[in-house]
Design an enzyme around this catalytic site. Structure first.
Site, mmCIF file in Angstrom:
data_model
loop_
_atom_site.group_PDB
_atom_site.id
_atom_site.type_symbol
_atom_site.label_atom_id
_atom_site.label_comp_id
_atom_site.label_asym_id
_atom_site.label_seq_id
_atom_site.Cartn_x
_atom_site.Cartn_y
_atom_site.Cartn_z
ATOM 1 N N GLU A 41 0.826 -1.207 0.000
ATOM 2 C CA GLU A 41 0.000 0.000 0.000
ATOM 3 C C GLU A 41 0.868 1.268 0.000
ATOM 4 O OE1 GLU A 41 -3.469 1.948 2.918
ATOM 5 O OE2 GLU A 41 -2.310 0.199 3.572
ATOM 6 N N LYS A 115 -8.989 2.805 -2.357
ATOM 7 C CA LYS A 115 -9.357 2.154 -1.107
ATOM 8 C C LYS A 115 -10.776 2.571 -0.726
ATOM 9 C CE LYS A 115 -7.184 1.457 3.469
ATOM 10 N NZ LYS A 115 -5.967 1.833 4.243
ATOM 11 N N TYR A 121 -9.137 5.406 13.326
ATOM 12 C CA TYR A 121 -8.955 5.054 14.731
ATOM 13 C C TYR A 121 -7.478 4.856 15.018
ATOM 14 C CZ TYR A 121 -8.794 0.427 12.548
ATOM 15 O OH TYR A 121 -8.483 -0.636 11.734
ATOM 16 N N CYS A 151 -5.572 -2.950 2.334
ATOM 17 C CA CYS A 151 -5.485 -3.013 3.801
ATOM 18 C C CYS A 151 -6.859 -3.120 4.474
ATOM 19 C CB CYS A 151 -4.690 -1.820 4.319
ATOM 20 S SG CYS A 151 -3.977 -2.096 5.962
ATOM 21 N N SER A 188 0.179 -2.462 7.207
ATOM 22 C CA SER A 188 -0.454 -2.835 8.472
ATOM 23 C C SER A 188 0.598 -2.878 9.566
ATOM 24 C CB SER A 188 -1.129 -4.204 8.319
ATOM 25 O OG SER A 188 -1.693 -4.635 9.535
ATOM 26 N N GLY A 297 22.470 6.682 28.502
ATOM 27 C CA GLY A 297 22.826 6.785 29.909
ATOM 28 C C GLY A 297 22.586 5.448 30.587
ATOM 29 N N GLY A 300 22.741 1.252 35.477
ATOM 30 C CA GLY A 300 22.875 0.003 36.216
ATOM 31 C C GLY A 300 21.543 -0.674 36.432
ATOM 32 N N GLY A 301 20.485 -0.114 35.809
ATOM 33 C CA GLY A 301 19.148 -0.698 35.911
ATOM 34 C C GLY A 301 18.777 -1.482 34.673
ATOM 35 N N ILE A 302 17.638 -2.145 34.745
ATOM 36 C CA ILE A 302 17.252 -3.055 33.666
ATOM 37 C C ILE A 302 16.775 -2.313 32.418
ATOM 38 C CG2 ILE A 302 14.847 -3.355 34.408
ATOM 39 C CD1 ILE A 302 15.295 -6.401 33.710
ATOM 40 N N ASN A 380 15.211 15.805 40.951
ATOM 41 C CA ASN A 380 15.106 16.124 39.525
ATOM 42 C C ASN A 380 16.322 16.876 38.996
ATOM 43 O OD1 ASN A 380 12.613 14.875 39.259
ATOM 44 N ND2 ASN A 380 11.462 16.741 39.707
#
Length: 546
Positions: A41, A115, A121, A151, A188, A297, A300-302, A380
Site C-alpha cells: 500500500e 481504497k 482510529y 489493507c 499494516s 545513559g 545500572g538498571g534493567i 530532579n
C-alpha cells in the site's frame, strides 16, 4: 497463476528511491517466471506520508514516479504489476485524493482501484487525506479475475470488532463481481498479537469464498510505526502456501494452484516479536534519519540495559556509547553493573560523575531555596544534570540520545521532564516494566549479556538515600495490569476495581496517568508495540477535568 510477493521497506517521501526499488523487483519476478508482481500500500510515497499528501509538489513527484513504472513495464510484457500510490481523484468535492492500487501491464494503467474503507482510529487518520472509492472493480488477467483491495478493505468482518465500523464489505463485493484471486496490498503496523489476527482474518475470507488470497504487507519502520511484513499466500481452503519472514525484506514467487499447509506458518512468540520489532524500529530510525551512533545513559538498571542491548543489535556495538553518571546517591553496584554490561556488549563506556555539578547547583540555589526542605526538586536536578551531559555529547559528536524510560513510568509520570526524558528516540516507551523483565530473559537465553545483578536488584532511581520505585509506585505486577485496562482497554475506574484491584490504588494510578499528560506530550517519539501507545494514536486533553 505465479505471483511474486515483494515485501519491501519503502522510505516515506523518497519517491525516486521507491520507484527504483520497485523496478529492481521486476527483473527478479521475470526471472522467477511470474505472471504478476505485487507490492504494498502507498509504496511509491511510503507509508504513512501524513501531511506530505497535502503538498501538490509531492503528488506531482508521485505522478512522475508512476510514469517511470509505466515505462518500465513495457520491458516486461508478460508481467502485471500491482502497487499502491496516492492519486488525484479529479472530483470537484471531497478531499481530492485516493489511496489507490494500480494495475499496470505493457505500458498501460489497466486499473486504478481506490481504497474503500478509510480507518480513522488509533494511529490511522486516512479520512483526513483521502476520499473513499466511488466503485469497486475487478480486472481479468491471464485467465483469472483479479480482485484488488487495500489493507482495511479486508478487515470488514463482524467477528473482528466489538462494534462494526463499516456497512460495506469490499471483499464480498469483489467475489460477487467474479474475482477468482483476491489480492490485498497493505501497510499494516505491528502490534503484539496482530500477526495471528491477520492470519485468521485472511483464513476466514478464503474458507468463506473458496478463493486464494494474496496479502502483501510493508516491512520496516517509519517514525513510531513498525511494520512486520508477514506477507502471505493462502490457498482456497485457508491453508498457507507461503508466509514471508517477519521484520525483514523478502521477495518470494508462489503459484496459486499449490496446496498449502499449516506447516508453512509458525507465528513468533510474543516476546521475540516485540524484541525484533524494537530492533527494526531503532535500525530504521537511524538509517532513514541519517544518524550513525547512539549514546545511552547507563544507570545500572534493567531499562537502560535493555535499550543498550537493542541498540547494539540494531546498529552495531561500534556505534553505541554507554555513559554512567554516578551521583551522591548512586550505589557502587550501579557503576560496576553498568561497566559489566558494557563489556558484555563490547561497547564504548564512559564514567562521568555528577556529584560536583550537583553540589554547584545546590550552592547556586541555596539562597533561593532558603527555608525549604529537600524534596523531588533536588532529585530532579540530578536527572537533569545527566540529561544535559548526554545532550552535550549528542551535540558535540552527532550521536542520537536514546531515552530509557518504560511505559509504566511514562504512564504515571515517574520520570523527569528535561532530565531522563531528554533524547531523540524513546525505545521502550511502549513496553511495560513487567515486559522489560521478560525481554531481559529473552536476551539472556543463550548467554548472560545483562548481568544477573541488574535483573535481580529492586528498581530504583537512586536520587535519594535508600530509594526504591516501590516507595512511590504500586508493585509493577499490580500497576501494569491497571495501566493496561485503563490505557489500552479504556476501562473506567469502577470497571478496573471490579477486576479485583483496590480502589485507592486504582484511583491513584488513574489520577497519575491523567495529570501527567503534559509530560508525555513533551516526550521524544516512542516506538509503538502495543495496541495503544502514547503517541499518534492517543489524543487526550491536557487542560481538562474528567
Amino acid at each position: 497463476m505465479r505471483i511474486t510477493l515483494a515485501q519491501l521497506n519503502p522510505v516515506v517521501g523518497d519517491v525516486e528511491g521507491n520507484v527504483e526499488r520497485l523496478i529492481n523487483v521486476l527483473k527478479k519476478a521475470q526471472d522467477a517466471d511470474a505472471d504478476l508482481v505485487v507490492l504494498s500500500e502507498l509504496f511509491i510515497s511510503g507509508y504513512p506520508p501524513q501531511d506530505l499528501l497535502e503538498r501538490k509538489w509531492f503528488i506531482r513527484n508521485v505522478e512522475k514516479g508512476i510514469e517511470e513504472v509505466v515505462k518500465a513495464s513495457s520491458f516486461f510484457p508478460d508481467l502485471g504489476i500491482i502497487f499502491g500510490a496516492p492519486l488525484y481523484s479529479y472530483k470537484d468535492t471531497g478531499r481530492g485524493l485516493y489511496n489507490a492500487a494500480l494495475f499496470i501491464h505493457r505500458g498501460l494503467i489497466n486499473l486504478i482501484q481506490p481504497k474503500s474503507l478509510l480507518p480513522t482510529y488509533d494511529v490511522f487518520d486516512e479520512a483526513r487525506y483521502f476520499d473513499p472509492a466511488p466503485e469497486i472493480k475487478t480486472i481479468p488477467f491471464k485467465g483469472e479475475v483479479i480482485g484488488i483491495s487495500i489493507c482495511e478493505d479486508a478487515w470488514s468482518l463482524p467477528e473482528l470488532w466489538q462494534r462494526q465500523f463499516y456497512n460495506l464489505d469490499p471483499i464480498n463485493i469483489l467475489v460477487h463481481k467474479g474475482a477468482t484471486i483476491l489480492i490485498n496490498i497493505s501497510a499494516s503496523p505491528f502490534t503484539i498479537g496482530k500477526e495471528e489476527v491477520r492470519f485468521k482474518m485472511i483464513q476466514n475470507h478464503t474458507k468463506k469464498y473458496k478463493i486464494p488470497f494474496i496479502f502483501v504487507n510493508q516491512v520496516g519502520a517509519n517514525d513510531e510505526l513498525i511494520f512486520d511484513g508477514r506477507s502471505m499466500a493462502i490457498d482456497r481452503e485457508g491453508m498457507p502456501i507461503d508466509v514471508l519472514p517477519p521484520f525483514e525484506e523478502s521477495i518470494k514467487t508462489i503459484d496459486t494452484s499449490e496446496k498449502g499447509s499449516l506447516e508453512n506458518y509458525k507465528p513468533l512468540e510474543e516476546i521475540e516479536s516485540v524484541y525484533k520489532a524494537l530492533v527494526l524500529g531503532v535500525r530504521d530510525y537511524f538509517k532513514k534519519c541519517g544518524f550513525k551512533k547512539a549514546v545511552i545513559g547507563l544507570s545500572g538498571g534493567i531499562d537502560s540495559s535493555m535499550v543498550a542491548c537493542i541498540a547494539v543489535e540494531a546498529i552495531g556495538k561500534e556505534n553505541v556509547l554507554g555513559v554512567t553518571m554516578p551521583g551522591p546517591f548512586s550505589s557502587k553496584g550501579s557503576v560496576e553493573d553498568s561497566k559489566e554490561l558494557a563489556e558484555n556488549l563490547g561497547i564504548e563506556f564512559k564514567i562521568i560523575p555528577i556529584s560536583e555539578v550537583y553540589e554547584s547547583y545546590l550552592k547556586t540555589l541555596k539562597d533561593s531555596f532558603l527555608g525549604r526542605e529537600a524534596d523531588t526538586t533536588e532529585e530532579n536536578i540530578q536527572a537533569r544534570i545527566r540529561g544535559n551531559i548526554l545532550m552535550a555529547l549528542s551535540n558535540k559528536f552527532g550521536y542520537l540520545v536514546l531515552t530509557t524510560g518504560n511505559k509504566s513510568e511514562l504512564a504515571v509520570g515517574y520520570c523527569t521532564l528535561y532530565g531522563d526524558m531528554s533524547g531523540g528516540l524513546a525505545v521502550i516507551s511502549d513496553v511495560p516494566k513487567t515486559m522489560v523483565y521478560k525481554l531481559a530473559e529473552y536476551i539472556n537465553r543463550i548467554r548472560k549479556i545483562i548481568p544477573e545483578a541488574i535483573i535481580k536488584k529492586p528498581p530504583s532511581a537512586e536520587l535519594k538515600p535508600n530509594q526504591l520505585d516501590q516507595d512511590t509506585l504500586p508493585p509493577y505486577e499490580v500497576l501494569d495490569p491497571i495501566l493496561y485496562y485503563y490505557i489500552e482497554e479504556g476501562f473506567s475506574k469502577e470497571e478496573i476495581i471490579d477486576k479485583g484491584y483496590k480502589s485507592e490504588v486504582v484511583e491513584w494510578v488513574l489520577n497519575a496517568v491523567n495529570r501527567n499528560e503534559y509530560k508525555r506530550r513533551q516526550a521524544p517519539l516512542g516506538l509503538k508495540v502495543t495496541t495503544k501507545a502514547f503517541g499518534l494514536g492517543r489524543r487526550m486533553p491536557i487542560a481538562a477535568k474528567f
